[in-house]
Design an enzyme around this catalytic site. Structure first.
Site, PDB file in Angstrom:
ATOM      1  N   ARG A  26      77.535  67.933  16.567  1.00  0.00           N
ATOM      2  CA  ARG A  26      78.897  67.631  16.131  1.00  0.00           C
ATOM      3  C   ARG A  26      79.078  66.136  15.857  1.00  0.00           C
ATOM      4  O   ARG A  26      79.689  65.746  14.862  1.00  0.00           O
ATOM      5  CB  ARG A  26      79.904  68.108  17.189  1.00  0.00           C
ATOM      6  CG  ARG A  26      80.142  69.616  17.159  1.00  0.00           C
ATOM      7  CD  ARG A  26      80.841  70.124  18.408  1.00  0.00           C
ATOM      8  NE  ARG A  26      81.270  71.513  18.276  1.00  0.00           N
ATOM      9  CZ  ARG A  26      80.457  72.560  18.363  1.00  0.00           C
ATOM     10  NH1 ARG A  26      79.160  72.374  18.584  1.00  0.00           N
ATOM     11  NH2 ARG A  26      80.932  73.791  18.226  1.00  0.00           N
ATOM     12  N   GLY A  91      71.447  78.111  13.322  1.00  0.00           N
ATOM     13  CA  GLY A  91      72.609  78.787  12.765  1.00  0.00           C
ATOM     14  C   GLY A  91      73.855  77.929  12.746  1.00  0.00           C
ATOM     15  O   GLY A  91      74.609  77.932  11.762  1.00  0.00           O
ATOM     16  N   ARG A 120      70.835  86.890  10.252  1.00  0.00           N
ATOM     17  CA  ARG A 120      72.188  86.720  10.798  1.00  0.00           C
ATOM     18  C   ARG A 120      73.244  86.699   9.689  1.00  0.00           C
ATOM     19  O   ARG A 120      73.032  86.115   8.625  1.00  0.00           O
ATOM     20  CB  ARG A 120      72.267  85.437  11.633  1.00  0.00           C
ATOM     21  CG  ARG A 120      71.384  85.484  12.858  1.00  0.00           C
ATOM     22  CD  ARG A 120      71.294  84.155  13.576  1.00  0.00           C
ATOM     23  NE  ARG A 120      72.562  83.777  14.195  1.00  0.00           N
ATOM     24  CZ  ARG A 120      72.728  82.667  14.896  1.00  0.00           C
ATOM     25  NH1 ARG A 120      71.712  81.821  15.055  1.00  0.00           N
ATOM     26  NH2 ARG A 120      73.893  82.379  15.437  1.00  0.00           N
ATOM     27  N   SER A 165      82.695  81.635  16.527  1.00  0.00           N
ATOM     28  CA  SER A 165      83.656  80.536  16.377  1.00  0.00           C
ATOM     29  C   SER A 165      83.121  79.451  15.450  1.00  0.00           C
ATOM     30  O   SER A 165      83.865  78.556  15.053  1.00  0.00           O
ATOM     31  CB  SER A 165      83.974  79.933  17.748  1.00  0.00           C
ATOM     32  OG  SER A 165      82.830  79.301  18.289  1.00  0.00           O
ATOM     33  N   GLN A 166      81.830  79.504  15.123  1.00  0.00           N
ATOM     34  CA  GLN A 166      81.235  78.454  14.284  1.00  0.00           C
ATOM     35  C   GLN A 166      81.842  78.414  12.891  1.00  0.00           C
ATOM     36  O   GLN A 166      81.903  77.352  12.264  1.00  0.00           O
ATOM     37  CB  GLN A 166      79.725  78.657  14.199  1.00  0.00           C
ATOM     38  CG  GLN A 166      79.013  78.423  15.521  1.00  0.00           C
ATOM     39  CD  GLN A 166      77.572  78.881  15.500  1.00  0.00           C
ATOM     40  OE1 GLN A 166      77.099  79.496  14.523  1.00  0.00           O
ATOM     41  NE2 GLN A 166      76.853  78.606  16.576  1.00  0.00           N
ATOM     42  N   ASP A 309      76.292  80.722  26.063  1.00  0.00           N
ATOM     43  CA  ASP A 309      74.896  80.288  26.019  1.00  0.00           C
ATOM     44  C   ASP A 309      74.242  80.197  27.393  1.00  0.00           C
ATOM     45  O   ASP A 309      73.084  79.801  27.511  1.00  0.00           O
ATOM     46  CB  ASP A 309      74.775  78.948  25.289  1.00  0.00           C
ATOM     47  CG  ASP A 309      74.864  79.117  23.781  1.00  0.00           C
ATOM     48  OD1 ASP A 309      74.610  80.227  23.291  1.00  0.00           O
ATOM     49  OD2 ASP A 309      75.193  78.140  23.086  1.00  0.00           O
ATOM     50  N   ARG A 384      66.881  80.916  24.143  1.00  0.00           N
ATOM     51  CA  ARG A 384      67.601  81.339  25.346  1.00  0.00           C
ATOM     52  C   ARG A 384      66.874  82.495  26.044  1.00  0.00           C
ATOM     53  O   ARG A 384      66.854  82.566  27.275  1.00  0.00           O
ATOM     54  CB  ARG A 384      69.032  81.767  25.007  1.00  0.00           C
ATOM     55  CG  ARG A 384      69.864  80.707  24.312  1.00  0.00           C
ATOM     56  CD  ARG A 384      70.296  79.599  25.244  1.00  0.00           C
ATOM     57  NE  ARG A 384      71.020  78.570  24.510  1.00  0.00           N
ATOM     58  CZ  ARG A 384      70.997  77.286  24.783  1.00  0.00           C
ATOM     59  NH1 ARG A 384      70.279  76.829  25.788  1.00  0.00           N
ATOM     60  NH2 ARG A 384      71.679  76.426  24.069  1.00  0.00           N
TER      61      ARG A 384
END
Length: 432
Positions: A26, A91, A120, A165-166, A309, A384
């Site tokens: 970000r 992503g 995706r 939410s991305q 996550d 993950r």
């Protein structure tokens, strides 16, 4: 690369949490969208953050870096015209930059991971960009995706929050730079609201005004804004640290993880409370999480949407808890690097865990005595999954061999080094 994880009964030592991937990506983006030079201290080094570095540089940002910081001179709302961008398997980077790319005449995001990111869906953001006058060519909502922009329009915009939410965050980064004011209405539900809070926090730090409703479903964004060039400091990363903490929780341990702020807006901070609820002897003071594990955990019920996550790592801990644990409101795990419900649980079963799935739930019937292990399992190219399966391997009777373990570098390249530094027995070997 394979990770051969051997049973390890005792972990002890101190680890500096790696820097947050989410904040690094970000800050890199708002630095690129600023007119002027920003400095980012203690940035994360991972495949995701490296993908954002690479792509904003391709779009015209000037980046200089040393061991402590990144100095980035941005391009504002005038990115360089490029024909292709390669986000690798990241992503969030793809989705954030799809909106930024609307300022370019034509950009194609290429598909270099067809078995992971290439599967995706991104339809929700594509639909919104089309509302804004941006032409998008795509493969049924998937990569490769070509953005034909140049003159995106503000105004009234809708975006679905059902999958990720991305998509909303992507629009929040871009719309302040438009000439018109914008209103964004989120349709259906909004997953991972707490991560949207991170986006709003970063925007405010950069001097951007966004009027958000209390439920985060409606936004008013004045147009004609510009990002201020600033200095930013990256905090420690809870999602990666969750796996370290889970490993300490399921073994006999005395482990301290540093640089984890108590007042962080990272939703995965909740992993500390989850482990406490499982009966783990844990303290969190002055940015230090201290776990004294004794292998005795109890089951619980947890809303996973608050710590997306960290869910897989907490499920790994629950594998060894007394009783049945339930992680609910986690359907968005299905739309990650792999299906983190079906794919992950299939691997847990191979290791000997007793787990069930629902569309939006993971149910774990704990085995306090441990699981057998002794098998080779598939990481599904997902960082993950790799980290969480390692936790299970440490407490298994015969260990686990995890294929494609090098994909842990997507978010946490030092993961195995950090685990070994506190006593974990993990051997990394090349795959034949």
């Amino acid at each position: 690369m394979k990770a051969i994880v051997k049973p390890t009964s005792h972990l002890e030592g101190e680890i500096n949490a790696l820097s947050s991937k989410n904040y690094t990506t970000r800050y890199l983006l708002i630095g690129a969208l600023a007119n002027g030079t920003s400095t980012i201290y203690y940035p994360a080094h991972s495949e995701d953050s490296d993908a954002m570095r690479r792509c904003v540089r391709d779009l015209g940002a000037i980046i200089e870096e040393d061991d402590e910081k990144i100095v980035i001179t941005g391009f504002g709302k005038n990115p360089k015209h490029v024909s292709e961008l390669n986000v690798g398997n990241a992503g969030a980077v793809l989705r954030f930059l799809m909106s930024t790319a609307a300022f370019c005449p034509e950009v194609t995001f290429v598909n270099t991971y067809p078995e992971s990111l290439g599967k995706r869906p991104h339809d929700d953001l594509i639909d919104t960009l089309q509302q804004m006058g941006v032409e998008v060519q795509h493969n049924n909502g998937r990569l490769p995706i070509t953005i034909k922009g140049g003159q995106p329009r503000g105004g009234k915009i809708t975006v679905s929050g059902n999958v990720s939410s991305q998509f909303l965050s992507s629009l929040l980064f871009m719309t302040p730079l438009l000439e018109e004011d914008s209103e964004i209405e989120v349709l259906h539900d909004l997953k991972s609201k707490i991560i949207v809070g991170q986006t709003l926090e970063v925007l405010a730090q950069a001097g951007i005004v966004v009027h958000a409703s209390e439920d985060l479903m409606h936004y008013r964004i004045p147009g004609g804004q510009s990002y201020e060039a600033k200095e930013y400091v990256i905090q420690g990363d809870y999602p990666g640290s969750a796996a370290i903490l889970a490993a300490a929780a399921v073994t006999n341990s005395d482990v301290r993880v540093l640089r984890l702020e108590e007042n962080s807006k990272q939703g995965e901070k909740a992993c500390v409370d989850v482990l406490k609820a499982m009966g783990v002897d844990l303290t969190h003071d002055n940015g230090v999480v201290h776990v004294r594990g004794n292998q005795h955990l109890v089951a619980g019920e947890f809303d996973g949407d608050h710590f997306t996550d960290a869910v897989l790592a907490m499920v790994a801990a629950a594998v060894f808890a007394e009783g049945t644990s339930r992680f609910y409101n986690v359907e968005n795990l299905r739309y990650k690097e792999c299906d983190r419900i079906t794919d992950y649980l299939n691997e847990l079963r191979k290791a000997g865990a007793d787990v069930e799935e629902r569309q939006s739930e993971i149910i774990v019937h704990g085995k306090p005595q441990g699981v057998e292990g002794g098998v080779e399992i598939n990481a599904h190219f997902d960082h993950r999954v790799i980290m969480a399966l390692t936790v299970v391997g440490l407490r298994s009777e015969k260990g686990l061999t995890i294929r494609d373990a090098h994909h842990v570098a997507k978010s946490y390249p030092q993961y195995f080094d950090h685990l070994r530094s506190i006593g974990a027995q993990v051997e990394l070997v090349s795959e034949s």
